[in-house]
Design a protein around this motif. Structure first.
Motif, mmCIF file in Angstrom:
data_model
loop_
_atom_site.group_PDB
_atom_site.id
_atom_site.type_symbol
_atom_site.label_atom_id
_atom_site.label_comp_id
_atom_site.label_asym_id
_atom_site.label_seq_id
_atom_site.Cartn_x
_atom_site.Cartn_y
_atom_site.Cartn_z
ATOM 1 N N GLY A 157 0.784 -1.230 0.000
ATOM 2 C CA GLY A 157 0.000 0.000 0.000
ATOM 3 C C GLY A 157 0.817 1.282 0.000
ATOM 4 O O GLY A 157 0.295 2.348 0.295
ATOM 5 N N TYR A 158 2.098 1.190 -0.338
ATOM 6 C CA TYR A 158 2.966 2.371 -0.345
ATOM 7 C C TYR A 158 3.502 2.614 -1.753
ATOM 8 O O TYR A 158 4.356 1.876 -2.241
ATOM 9 N N PRO A 159 3.029 3.663 -2.414
ATOM 10 C CA PRO A 159 3.500 3.950 -3.774
ATOM 11 C C PRO A 159 4.937 4.475 -3.771
ATOM 12 O O PRO A 159 5.449 4.933 -2.745
ATOM 13 N N ASP A 160 5.563 4.407 -4.915
ATOM 14 C CA ASP A 160 6.943 4.877 -5.054
ATOM 15 C C ASP A 160 7.096 6.334 -4.618
ATOM 16 O O ASP A 160 8.105 6.709 -4.019
ATOM 17 N N THR A 161 6.095 7.141 -4.892
ATOM 18 C CA THR A 161 6.179 8.563 -4.534
ATOM 19 C C THR A 161 6.336 8.753 -3.028
ATOM 20 O O THR A 161 6.996 9.696 -2.590
ATOM 21 N N ALA A 162 5.755 7.867 -2.224
ATOM 22 C CA ALA A 162 5.871 7.981 -0.763
ATOM 23 C C ALA A 162 7.325 7.800 -0.331
ATOM 24 O O ALA A 162 7.784 8.469 0.600
ATOM 25 N N TYR A 163 8.048 6.915 -0.990
ATOM 26 C CA TYR A 163 9.475 6.713 -0.678
ATOM 27 C C TYR A 163 10.305 7.907 -1.150
ATOM 28 O O TYR A 163 11.177 8.389 -0.428
ATOM 29 N N ALA A 164 10.017 8.382 -2.351
ATOM 30 C CA ALA A 164 10.753 9.520 -2.897
ATOM 31 C C ALA A 164 10.556 10.767 -2.040
ATOM 32 O O ALA A 164 11.506 11.520 -1.797
ATOM 33 N N GLU A 165 9.341 10.983 -1.556
ATOM 34 C CA GLU A 165 9.058 12.151 -0.717
ATOM 35 C C GLU A 165 9.848 12.130 0.582
ATOM 36 O O GLU A 165 10.124 13.178 1.165
ATOM 37 N N LYS A 166 10.197 10.961 1.060
ATOM 38 C CA LYS A 166 10.962 10.831 2.309
ATOM 39 C C LYS A 166 12.466 10.834 2.080
ATOM 40 O O LYS A 166 13.246 10.745 3.023
ATOM 41 N N GLY A 167 12.888 10.905 0.820
ATOM 42 C CA GLY A 167 14.309 11.031 0.527
ATOM 43 C C GLY A 167 14.974 9.822 -0.096
ATOM 44 O O GLY A 167 16.190 9.822 -0.303
ATOM 45 N N ALA A 168 14.213 8.798 -0.430
ATOM 46 C CA ALA A 168 14.797 7.618 -1.073
ATOM 47 C C ALA A 168 14.955 7.862 -2.564
ATOM 48 O O ALA A 168 14.186 8.603 -3.179
ATOM 49 N N LYS A 169 15.952 7.214 -3.122
ATOM 50 C CA LYS A 169 16.160 7.240 -4.568
ATOM 51 C C LYS A 169 15.569 5.948 -5.120
ATOM 52 O O LYS A 169 15.866 4.865 -4.630
ATOM 53 N N LEU A 170 14.718 6.070 -6.123
ATOM 54 C CA LEU A 170 14.092 4.897 -6.728
ATOM 55 C C LEU A 170 14.968 4.372 -7.848
ATOM 56 O O LEU A 170 15.459 5.142 -8.676
ATOM 57 N N LEU A 171 15.184 3.058 -7.848
ATOM 58 C CA LEU A 171 15.944 2.409 -8.906
ATOM 59 C C LEU A 171 15.018 1.437 -9.632
ATOM 60 O O LEU A 171 14.208 0.758 -9.002
ATOM 61 N N PRO A 172 15.146 1.340 -10.941
ATOM 62 C CA PRO A 172 14.191 0.540 -11.706
ATOM 63 C C PRO A 172 14.315 -0.977 -11.562
ATOM 64 O O PRO A 172 13.334 -1.683 -11.775
ATOM 65 N N THR A 173 15.491 -1.482 -11.189
ATOM 66 C CA THR A 173 15.639 -2.942 -11.157
ATOM 67 C C THR A 173 16.257 -3.433 -9.852
ATOM 68 O O THR A 173 16.965 -2.701 -9.157
ATOM 69 N N ARG A 174 16.006 -4.687 -9.567
ATOM 70 C CA ARG A 174 16.575 -5.387 -8.408
ATOM 71 C C ARG A 174 18.105 -5.408 -8.501
ATOM 72 O O ARG A 174 18.805 -5.174 -7.529
ATOM 73 N N ALA A 175 18.605 -5.668 -9.695
ATOM 74 C CA ALA A 175 20.054 -5.711 -9.901
ATOM 75 C C ALA A 175 20.703 -4.370 -9.551
ATOM 76 O O ALA A 175 21.789 -4.336 -8.953
ATOM 77 N N GLU A 176 20.044 -3.282 -9.874
ATOM 78 C CA GLU A 176 20.593 -1.958 -9.552
ATOM 79 C C GLU A 176 20.593 -1.712 -8.045
ATOM 80 O O GLU A 176 21.525 -1.094 -7.517
ATOM 81 N N VAL A 177 19.575 -2.175 -7.350
ATOM 82 C CA VAL A 177 19.522 -2.026 -5.892
ATOM 83 C C VAL A 177 20.672 -2.809 -5.254
ATOM 84 O O VAL A 177 21.421 -2.279 -4.436
ATOM 85 N N PHE A 178 20.821 -4.067 -5.629
ATOM 86 C CA PHE A 178 21.915 -4.888 -5.094
ATOM 87 C C PHE A 178 23.273 -4.307 -5.474
ATOM 88 O O PHE A 178 24.208 -4.334 -4.680
#
Length: 159
Positions: free
Chosen positions: A44-65
């Motif tokens: 229930g948490y959209p990507d925008t909620a993470y971005a608003e708190k200061g997280a950087k969104l990455l498109p893939t799992r491989a990029e996160v790792f």
């Protein structure tokens, strides 16, 4: 330090390892937080909620790792017997992995993780004592399940 939150890939898993509300605390502590796009949607948490708190969104799992020094998951390899093995190729020596690992039920998966050079912490093995109460995931989930069971039972009562 870069902390990564990957999207859960176990079929039907809707939880996420970090809620948006906890991101600002990590950012204030001078950590960079990267979150896989869509990681919180099932909870229930959209990507925008993470971005608003200061997280950087990455498109893939491989990029996160690839970016993260610490990877947070709900179901890591071991607890995720369907798709967890896929993460082994994404792990690198010196990286930290935190989540449910099921190390006592699946010791061979712990050996596979260790072979990657990753330092893994099984949150289900954190002692259930007062000093570590805020990290006790099992008690927290049991409490939530109890509340949900009470709501379901109350809803089933004749009116």
């Amino acid at each position: 330090m870069i902390i990564g939150v990957s999207k859960e890939n176990f079929p039907g898993e809707r939880r996420v390892a970090r809620l948006p509300a906890s991101i600002s605390t990590l950012v204030k502590a001078k950590c960079e937080v990267v979150v896989e796009a869509g990681a919180g949607v099932g909870a229930g948490y959209p990507d925008t909620a993470y971005a608003e708190k200061g997280a950087k969104l990455l498109p893939t799992r491989a990029e996160v790792f690839g970016a993260a020094d610490i990877v947070l998951q709900v179901l890591c390899h071991g607890a995720n017997d369907r798709t967890g093995r896929e993460d082994l190729r994404l792990m690198r020596p010196g990286q930290v992995l935190i989540g449910f690992l099921r190390p006592l039920g699946s010791p061979e998966t712990v050996q596979e993780i260790a072979a990657t050079g990753v330092l893994a912490f099984a949150i289900e093995l954190i002692p259930r004592i007062t000093r570590s109460q805020n990290m006790d995931a099992l008690s927290a989930m049991a409490t939530i399940c109890g509340y949900k069971a009470a709501l379901i039972a109350a809803d089933a009562l004749p009116r």
